[in-house]
Structure formats: C-alpha cells, structure tokens
Write an enzyme that holds these catalytic residues in place. Sequence first.
Site, PDB file in Angstrom:
ATOM      1  N   HIS A 185      45.382   1.339 214.166  1.00  0.00           N
ATOM      2  CA  HIS A 185      46.304   1.015 213.071  1.00  0.00           C
ATOM      3  C   HIS A 185      46.947  -0.331 213.355  1.00  0.00           C
ATOM      4  O   HIS A 185      47.672  -0.502 214.339  1.00  0.00           O
ATOM      5  CB  HIS A 185      47.367   2.121 212.930  1.00  0.00           C
ATOM      6  CG  HIS A 185      46.797   3.389 212.369  1.00  0.00           C
ATOM      7  ND1 HIS A 185      47.224   4.639 212.734  1.00  0.00           N
ATOM      8  CD2 HIS A 185      45.803   3.573 211.453  1.00  0.00           C
ATOM      9  CE1 HIS A 185      46.519   5.553 212.064  1.00  0.00           C
ATOM     10  NE2 HIS A 185      45.652   4.926 211.287  1.00  0.00           N
ATOM     11  N   ALA A 186      46.681  -1.278 212.448  1.00  0.00           N
ATOM     12  CA  ALA A 186      46.997  -2.686 212.718  1.00  0.00           C
ATOM     13  C   ALA A 186      48.463  -2.945 213.038  1.00  0.00           C
ATOM     14  O   ALA A 186      48.785  -3.715 213.932  1.00  0.00           O
ATOM     15  CB  ALA A 186      46.572  -3.507 211.502  1.00  0.00           C
ATOM     16  N   GLU A 188      50.730  -1.186 214.380  1.00  0.00           N
ATOM     17  CA  GLU A 188      51.345  -0.484 215.513  1.00  0.00           C
ATOM     18  C   GLU A 188      51.223  -1.334 216.782  1.00  0.00           C
ATOM     19  O   GLU A 188      50.515  -0.993 217.733  1.00  0.00           O
ATOM     20  CB  GLU A 188      50.691   0.899 215.650  1.00  0.00           C
ATOM     21  CG  GLU A 188      50.926   1.735 214.387  1.00  0.00           C
ATOM     22  CD  GLU A 188      50.086   3.004 214.289  1.00  0.00           C
ATOM     23  OE1 GLU A 188      49.384   3.343 215.261  1.00  0.00           O
ATOM     24  OE2 GLU A 188      50.129   3.655 213.225  1.00  0.00           O
ATOM     25  N   ARG A 239      48.092  -1.576 207.735  1.00  0.00           N
ATOM     26  CA  ARG A 239      47.692  -0.489 208.644  1.00  0.00           C
ATOM     27  C   ARG A 239      46.177  -0.380 208.832  1.00  0.00           C
ATOM     28  O   ARG A 239      45.682  -0.041 209.900  1.00  0.00           O
ATOM     29  CB  ARG A 239      48.245   0.824 208.047  1.00  0.00           C
ATOM     30  CG  ARG A 239      47.679   2.121 208.587  1.00  0.00           C
ATOM     31  CD  ARG A 239      48.294   3.275 207.803  1.00  0.00           C
ATOM     32  NE  ARG A 239      47.642   4.546 208.047  1.00  0.00           N
ATOM     33  CZ  ARG A 239      48.045   5.451 208.936  1.00  0.00           C
ATOM     34  NH1 ARG A 239      49.077   5.202 209.702  1.00  0.00           N
ATOM     35  NH2 ARG A 239      47.416   6.588 209.059  1.00  0.00           N
ATOM     36  N   ASN A 255      41.606   5.938 211.270  1.00  0.00           N
ATOM     37  CA  ASN A 255      41.845   7.258 211.851  1.00  0.00           C
ATOM     38  C   ASN A 255      41.648   8.402 210.858  1.00  0.00           C
ATOM     39  O   ASN A 255      42.094   9.518 211.090  1.00  0.00           O
ATOM     40  CB  ASN A 255      43.261   7.316 212.443  1.00  0.00           C
ATOM     41  CG  ASN A 255      43.308   8.170 213.695  1.00  0.00           C
ATOM     42  OD1 ASN A 255      42.321   8.240 214.443  1.00  0.00           O
ATOM     43  ND2 ASN A 255      44.438   8.822 213.938  1.00  0.00           N
ATOM     44  N   HIS A 308      48.906   5.009 219.608  1.00  0.00           N
ATOM     45  CA  HIS A 308      49.451   4.720 218.283  1.00  0.00           C
ATOM     46  C   HIS A 308      50.966   4.565 218.406  1.00  0.00           C
ATOM     47  O   HIS A 308      51.545   4.775 219.466  1.00  0.00           O
ATOM     48  CB  HIS A 308      49.212   5.916 217.345  1.00  0.00           C
ATOM     49  CG  HIS A 308      47.806   6.122 216.901  1.00  0.00           C
ATOM     50  ND1 HIS A 308      47.398   5.923 215.609  1.00  0.00           N
ATOM     51  CD2 HIS A 308      46.699   6.549 217.571  1.00  0.00           C
ATOM     52  CE1 HIS A 308      46.110   6.197 215.483  1.00  0.00           C
ATOM     53  NE2 HIS A 308      45.651   6.590 216.672  1.00  0.00           N
ATOM     54  N   SER A 309      51.588   4.264 217.272  1.00  0.00           N
ATOM     55  CA  SER A 309      53.025   4.424 217.187  1.00  0.00           C
ATOM     56  C   SER A 309      53.334   4.882 215.762  1.00  0.00           C
ATOM     57  O   SER A 309      52.523   4.642 214.862  1.00  0.00           O
ATOM     58  CB  SER A 309      53.754   3.115 217.490  1.00  0.00           C
ATOM     59  OG  SER A 309      53.500   2.125 216.508  1.00  0.00           O
ATOM     60  N   TYR A 310      54.453   5.600 215.491  1.00  0.00           N
ATOM     61  CA  TYR A 310      55.494   5.843 216.467  1.00  0.00           C
ATOM     62  C   TYR A 310      55.984   7.274 216.350  1.00  0.00           C
ATOM     63  O   TYR A 310      55.537   7.989 215.448  1.00  0.00           O
ATOM     64  CB  TYR A 310      56.663   4.853 216.241  1.00  0.00           C
ATOM     65  CG  TYR A 310      57.325   4.969 214.880  1.00  0.00           C
ATOM     66  CD1 TYR A 310      56.760   4.356 213.763  1.00  0.00           C
ATOM     67  CD2 TYR A 310      58.502   5.707 214.692  1.00  0.00           C
ATOM     68  CE1 TYR A 310      57.370   4.465 212.520  1.00  0.00           C
ATOM     69  CE2 TYR A 310      59.100   5.815 213.458  1.00  0.00           C
ATOM     70  CZ  TYR A 310      58.532   5.205 212.379  1.00  0.00           C
ATOM     71  OH  TYR A 310      59.116   5.325 211.144  1.00  0.00           O
ATOM     72  N   GLU A 413      51.691   8.892 220.391  1.00  0.00           N
ATOM     73  CA  GLU A 413      52.522   8.153 219.435  1.00  0.00           C
ATOM     74  C   GLU A 413      53.667   7.584 220.253  1.00  0.00           C
ATOM     75  O   GLU A 413      54.591   8.308 220.656  1.00  0.00           O
ATOM     76  CB  GLU A 413      53.060   9.087 218.339  1.00  0.00           C
ATOM     77  CG  GLU A 413      52.004   9.673 217.416  1.00  0.00           C
ATOM     78  CD  GLU A 413      51.476   8.688 216.376  1.00  0.00           C
ATOM     79  OE1 GLU A 413      51.998   7.560 216.285  1.00  0.00           O
ATOM     80  OE2 GLU A 413      50.517   9.047 215.668  1.00  0.00           O
TER      81      GLU A 413
HETATM   82  O1  0X9 Z   1      48.264   9.659 210.915  1.00  0.00           O
HETATM   83  C1  0X9 Z   1      47.722   9.224 211.937  1.00  0.00           C
HETATM   84  O2  0X9 Z   1      46.590   8.763 211.953  1.00  0.00           O
HETATM   85  C2  0X9 Z   1      48.495   9.248 213.257  1.00  0.00           C
HETATM   86  N1  0X9 Z   1      49.864   8.898 213.051  1.00  0.00           N
HETATM   87  S1  0X9 Z   1      50.262   7.365 212.714  1.00  0.00           S
HETATM   88  O3  0X9 Z   1      51.673   7.328 212.412  1.00  0.00           O
HETATM   89  N2  0X9 Z   1      50.053   6.482 214.023  1.00  0.00           N
HETATM   90  O4  0X9 Z   1      49.440   6.878 211.666  1.00  0.00           O
HETATM   91  C3  0X9 Z   1      48.449  10.652 213.809  1.00  0.00           C
HETATM   92  C4  0X9 Z   1      47.100  11.159 214.088  1.00  0.00           C
HETATM   93  C5  0X9 Z   1      47.181  12.434 214.806  1.00  0.00           C
HETATM   94  N3  0X9 Z   1      46.344  13.388 214.207  1.00  0.00           N
HETATM   95  C6  0X9 Z   1      45.155  13.677 214.731  1.00  0.00           C
HETATM   96  N4  0X9 Z   1      44.708  13.038 215.737  1.00  0.00           N
HETATM   97  N5  0X9 Z   1      44.499  14.643 214.147  1.00  0.00           N
HETATM   98 ZN    ZN Z   2      48.586   5.122 214.140  1.00  0.00          ZN
END
Ligand code: 0X9
Ligand code: ZN
Length: 453
Positions: A185-186, A188, A239, A255, A308-310, A413
């Site tokens: 995610h760009a 972060e 993102r 993601n 990732h964040s956050y 995160e």
């Molecule tokens: O939504 C996402 O991709 C991640 N959160 S973020 O705020 N960095 O975008 C969480 C992904 C966690 N879920 C799984 N890995 N299934």
């Molecule tokens: Zn992320």
Amino acid sequence: MRVIFLFATIFVAAVLATGHQTHPSMQGMQSLSISYDTPEQFSLLKNYVDDPGFDFVRSTNDLVDVLVTADKIEEFKQLLEEHRMNYTVMIEDVHQLVTEQYIEQQVERRLQARSQDYASGRLSFTYYPNYTEVNEYLTYLTQTYKNIASLITIGNSYEKRSMKVLKLSTGGANKPAIFIDAGIHAREWIAPATALYMVDLMLQNHRDLLTKVDWYVLPVLNPDGYEYTHSSSANRLWRKTRSNTGSTCRGVDGNRNYDMQWMTIGASSDPCSDTYAGPKPFSEVENQHLRDFILTRKGQIKAYLTFHSYGQYILYPWGWTSNVPANEPELVSKLLMNIIASAIMHFVTNNIFTLLSLLFQRNLAIQCAQAIAKSRRTRYTYGTSYNALYPNSGPSDDWAMDKAGIKLSFTYELPGGNYGDLLPASEIKPVGIETFEALKVTHQYVTSKYASH
Ligand code: 0X9
Ligand code: ZN
C-alpha cells in the site's frame, strides 16, 4: 451484542469496498477518529461512504478514522454531536501537515546529502526515502557487506521500475528463511522504512540473526504507487498500484489481488474503489513477481511477514472467514495449552529450566506483541484478520499460508500514532527498534523449529 458485531462487520466491509479515484482537495481537510456502538450510529456513518468528501481510511468494529473535506466538516461534526458519537480531531489540517512534512523531508534529505557518511547511499532514517533512495541504499548494503548482502531482481513493476529483493545470508545450504515485504500500500510509508531500518539494525549490531537463518527483504512491493505518493504532496494518500485496467480510474489494491478467495468478501469490483481487487487474481505484475519468487523457494521460506500501517495489529490468516487456521495454536498460544505442553516437556526432560521457560512461553503472535510492548509500551492487538480487524479476501498473507504453504504468515499493521499514515519521520527509528524485538522473537522461533543445530 452479536447483532451489533454483525452490523459492524457488514459496515466495515461496505466502507472498505468504496473509495475515490483521487483524493479531493486537502485544503482544510480534517482527520477524525469516531467511535460508535449502536446500529443506528453505524447506519448514520454508512450514509457517507459514497460521499466524495469522505475517505474512510481505517475501520474496526468500534471505530472509524475518516478524512473529511473542508466543505463538509462542520456539518458532519454537528451531526456526530447530535447523535452523541464521540470523536477526536486527529489532524486539524491534513493539507498543512502534508505540506510541512514534504518540506521537512527535503530539509532532511539535504542535510543527509551534505554528510560524507551518506554519500555512498547509506540512509539516516530521519526522512522517508523515495524509490531511488531505497535502491541506492540496497546497493550500498551489497557494497558494504559484500559477503552477506546480495540483490535479486525479481522483475519490473507496471511502470518498469525494477523490484529488488535483498538477500542476507552468511552462506551454507538448507537454511530456513524468513521473507519480509513492505509497501504494497503506497501511502503506508512507515512500512518500507521499518523493514529497511530493521535490516540496518541486523547488519550493524545483530549479526547473530544471520547465522542460522537466511533473510529475504522486498522493501517496496508497489514501487509505482510508492513513487507516486512521493512525487507530489497532492498524491500523498494514494494506496493502490498504478496500473491502467481500462477504466478512467487507475490502480488495484495489491492486497485484494492474490489468488486466495479472490473477490469473495471485503473487496471491490469497482476500479475507482480503494479496495479494487483487479480484473482477475494476480492481474498485478508486482504480485506475480512476488508469487514466483516465493514459490521458487517454497520449502525454504518458513515465515512470511508483510508490513503495513496502521493500527498496531499482528494479524494472521484468514481474512475471508471467521474460522481460524489449522495451526492457530502455533500462531497464538492458549495459556492452558502451554501449561500442558510445559508439563509434558518437564516430564520428558525433567529439566526445571525447560519447564520455566515453557511456562512463560506464549506462541508467536502473543510473544511478538509482548516483546514490542516491553520495548516501548506500544500495545498491539493480535488475532486473525477477519476476527481482529475486518473481513477481506485476496491478501498476500492468506495466499502465503494457503498456496505457498508457509505456516507462519503475519501482517503487521505498524503504529500511526495520532497521524495514521502521515506518521512523522522522527518515528522511523523508534518504530523500527520496537518492531525489531518482534523480529528477534520470530527468528528465535524459526531457528528452534527449523534450523539444524
Ligand atoms: O485492508 C488491508 O489490506 C490491510 N489493512 S490496511 O489498513 N493496511 O489497508 C489489512 C489486511 C489484513 N487482512 C488480511 N491479511 N486478510
Ligand atoms: Zn496496508
């Protein structure tokens, strides 16, 4: 309570399924953190999900963080007050903060450029490096630590930026490996910076972590998106990737793009959404490269960590179902199980030290969270993505566990403090130091389980 949870889950999925092509003007934009607990309050917030003046950047079952444009903010706050919803203004003026941070970045960059020390590409970690600086740093590492560090180019991004994996190895065959990526995610920015700072710590002071384990680090998994966020303050909150999938809106949420329950939940088919899963699984060339790299080393990689964040979470599969993976006890311990295991171990070894150490052992996620808390009192929540955060499908960690067979698969995160993804660069080192404690625990676990002694 269950009803509320269900509402919350649906709401969170709905929030995530939307997003906007570009961020509306940041002038006067504020960041609010809102807590909610009744179904009425959920539906009230839900009304704003498609409103272009609102960007829900983080959602959990009891709070949302939302960026609201200047023209909507006063009316929205009034509404929250009327419905007795507590909120905190996290960022008074997003535009001002982003602009200030861009200037600070430049100042720090110039300071670094003046120092002889950094001429060769070394990073000071006092600002967030752009894509070129990341690559220069990687090259610097290979020149400085010739016998340990090497680079593997895994391919080019959509816009033809080369993607480099840093390999750290002291040689020898059949060593288990730990794989780390960041920056899918760009916006972060703390994620790539933390991955690199931990590498720095490892090479400078913790070479012991290299004796029995090989490391692969891909610091920027989405180079085009990352560079885009660095190119202008107006793009700071981008993102997705930057691919053109034939729509007026660009980019795919990397993601949501893995071939793992693709598009089943918490992902969008709308190219303009921030959680657009792409036209098909693995449509994104960056993800294809990661997939091929990992599958080539399928048996060797024992742990997959993606930064990732956050929000301070240590998450493990699954995102698409509330079921827990078969090896859940390994990922997070049950105290009782530990005690029983400890007792058996004690019986077997009749060794009091083993008993004591096992009694206090928590399995991996909880141990990592504890190690971080001990370092700087930062509190992490741990659990499956679905249960601890929100339902979503097609993420890299679920794929790594299910399709690449990596049993230890975690999403970190990292902290956002009061700033979310706009965390000041002064936090790079503190976050790196505390997260490194979790890395040590993971290394210890992988070593004891997989390395030959
Ligand atoms: O939504 C996402 O991709 C991640 N959160 S973020 O705020 N960095 O975008 C969480 C992904 C966690 N879920 C799984 N890995 N299934
Ligand atoms: Zn992320």
